[in-house]
Scaffold this motif. Structure first.
Motif, mmCIF file in Angstrom:
data_model
loop_
_atom_site.group_PDB
_atom_site.id
_atom_site.type_symbol
_atom_site.label_atom_id
_atom_site.label_comp_id
_atom_site.label_asym_id
_atom_site.label_seq_id
_atom_site.Cartn_x
_atom_site.Cartn_y
_atom_site.Cartn_z
ATOM 1 N N ASP A 135 10.575 -2.346 3.001
ATOM 2 C CA ASP A 135 9.911 -1.322 4.086
ATOM 3 C C ASP A 135 10.290 -1.800 5.204
ATOM 4 N N ARG A 187 1.628 1.641 4.424
ATOM 5 C CA ARG A 187 2.529 0.238 4.656
ATOM 6 C C ARG A 187 2.428 -0.567 3.364
ATOM 7 N N ALA A 188 3.577 -0.911 3.058
ATOM 8 C CA ALA A 188 3.474 -1.888 1.964
ATOM 9 C C ALA A 188 2.948 -3.216 2.176
ATOM 10 N N ARG A 189 1.953 -3.873 1.140
ATOM 11 C CA ARG A 189 1.290 -4.881 1.428
ATOM 12 C C ARG A 189 1.453 -5.857 0.175
ATOM 13 N N ASP A 215 8.684 -5.348 -1.858
ATOM 14 C CA ASP A 215 8.238 -4.238 -1.172
ATOM 15 C C ASP A 215 7.873 -4.114 0.137
ATOM 16 N N VAL A 216 7.422 -5.260 0.671
ATOM 17 C CA VAL A 216 7.318 -5.553 2.017
ATOM 18 C C VAL A 216 8.462 -5.808 2.822
#
Length: 446
Positions: free
Chosen positions: A84, A214-216, A80-81
């Motif tokens: 992004d 934001r993806a984390r 996912d990060v």
């Protein structure tokens, strides 16, 4: 083997290929029925199955281990990060999307099996393609094609390459010295073709969707340990054969899969049975069955006949034999999964080299490693033919099959004809470029 049995093997072999090519039956079902028929008719006996298991164990173990590690990494949130970051880096441009795909795929495929790379990157590619409102199938096909080419960068990047290299005792370092440059050239060959084969994406310009957040990474410790397992696998791919205990790449992949499962179990992220259920067993079964069909072809003696024909046609001219390997094996690898084709071709090529008296009879044994430098380009040419020939069609490599499976799961099935439209022009140019490289290599090592 009697004449009728030889005709039957060739008939079954050809039928399986045709029903797959024309999408009449699911390819795994077709291969499984073909192999089962040969077993039921006693053309393949118990010893043949044992020989097949010994030949196929390395490539299939390499793929299985990579698939498990990829499946565990998918639960870390890392994709996912990365997805992004990738989406923002495209700035809404289809051209950037495709060019950045090369930058992402090449390093991963240098140290991971190509099918594993497709599994790892598929969620990212699907996410970015949908954000840019483009068809997901085209970039996934490109990912498979790039992963096959990038698999030539190192000995472990493609199971077919590993199979050929390990059959002659080639080390990781020797492969870098002799064959890696051809892999780099085959990747660069794709770039000028992108505006033509991917024109529906190349000219796209879209506004990048605004992100809510934001993806984390939700579990940073778990993600870190999973990455440690991946790093360890890559390190052992490079150094494992130099250790006193000599850990070969398939064993490294299996060890890494066990460690990844252990990490996931310790953090109780997902049940182990769910992780293993998500392994692409369909691809593994397909490859195992194709190995059985190739073993039947070996048993007919046709490969030994081809070895004699090579000597009759080309004599001791290794340059011509090398070009024949690139073209001939490239063609066969486009019609069959490239790993079994490579396995069968090794037998044929070794028999030719013995017949032409480049090496002694002992070279037919798996343990033989004293190959003269002059014959190395022939094996390199075989690697290029098997790996890059697999780019032409849907069934040419495990990476292609995995990419098609992802497309089907996302509701965008890929036909044999559509893959051919992308893969064939790329394959022809890649084989031409690598053939030129091997000719130069042959002159250097002469």
């Amino acid at each position: 083997m009697s004449d009728w049995q030889i005709y039957l093997v060739v008939g079954v072999f050809s039928t399986v290929i045709l029903v797959i090519a024309f999408n009449i039956i699911d390819m795994t079902v077709a291969a499984l029925v073909g192999a089962s028929l040969l077993i039921a008719l006693r053309i393949l006996d118990e010893q043949d199955l044992l020989d097949t298991a010994r030949t196929s164990a390395g490539p299939i173990s390499l793929l299985f281990g990579g698939m498990v590690v990829a499946r565990i990494l998918a639960t870390t949130g890392l994709f996912d990060v990365i997805g992004d970051i990738y989406l923002r880096a495209t700035a809404g441009s289809g051209k950037r999307f495709l060019l950045l795909l090369i930058v992402v795929v090449a390093p991963l495929c240098a140290l991971l099996p190509n099918a594993t790379t497709v599994i790892l990157l598929a969620p990212i590619i699907v996410r970015v393609a949908r954000a840019l409102d483009v068809d997901i199938a085209s970039p996934l096909i490109l990912t498979a094609i790039l992963s096959n080419a990038a698999g030539l960068l190192t000995l472990v990047g493609d199971p077919a390459t590993f199979l050929v290299g390990s059959s002659i005792g080639m080390t990781f370092g020797e492969y870098l010295r002799y064959a890696s440059l051809g892999g780099l050239l085959s990747i660069l060959t794709v770039v000028p073709l992108l505006p033509f084969i991917m024109r529906d994406i190349w000219g796209v310009v879209r506004p990048v969707p605004k992100r809510d957040r934001r993806a984390r990474l939700q579990r940073p410790v778990y993600a870190a340990l999973s990455l440690v397992v991946l790093a360890l696998m890559m390190l052992l791919f490079i150094l494992g054969e130099e250790l006193p205990t000599r850990i070969v790449p398939p064993a490294v992949a299996v060890i890494a899969s066990a460690l990844a499962l252990l990490v996931a179990f310790a953090f109780k992220i997902e049940p182990t049975d769910r992780v293993l259920r998500d392994v692409d067993w369909k691809t593994l079964v397909f490859l195992a069955c194709i190995f059985c069909l190739v073993q039947a072809m070996v048993k007919t003696g046709l490969l030994q006949v081809m070895a004699l024909k090579l000597h009759e046609w080309f004599g001791t001219n290794l340059m011509l034999v090398t070009l024949a390997m690139i073209c001939g094996i490239g063609l066969l690898s486009s019609l069959l999964a490239n790993v079994p084709v490579a396995a069968a071709s090794i037998v044929m090529l070794k028999a030719y080299l013995v017949t032409a008296e480049f090496v002694p009879e002992a070279a037919m044994a798996d343990q033989f490693t004293h190959w003269p430098q002059t014959v190395i380009p022939v094996f390199v040419g075989m690697m290029y033919g098997a790996t890059l020939g697999g780019n032409a069609t849907l069934i040419g490599s495990a990476a292609n099959i995995v990419a098609a499976g992802v497309c089907a799961n996302e509701g965008r099935p890929v036909t044999f004809a559509r893959f051919l439209r992308y893969g064939l022009p790329v394959t022809l140019l890649q084989l031409a470029v690598t053939a030129a490289y091997v000719m130069i290599l042959s002159k250097i090592l002469r």
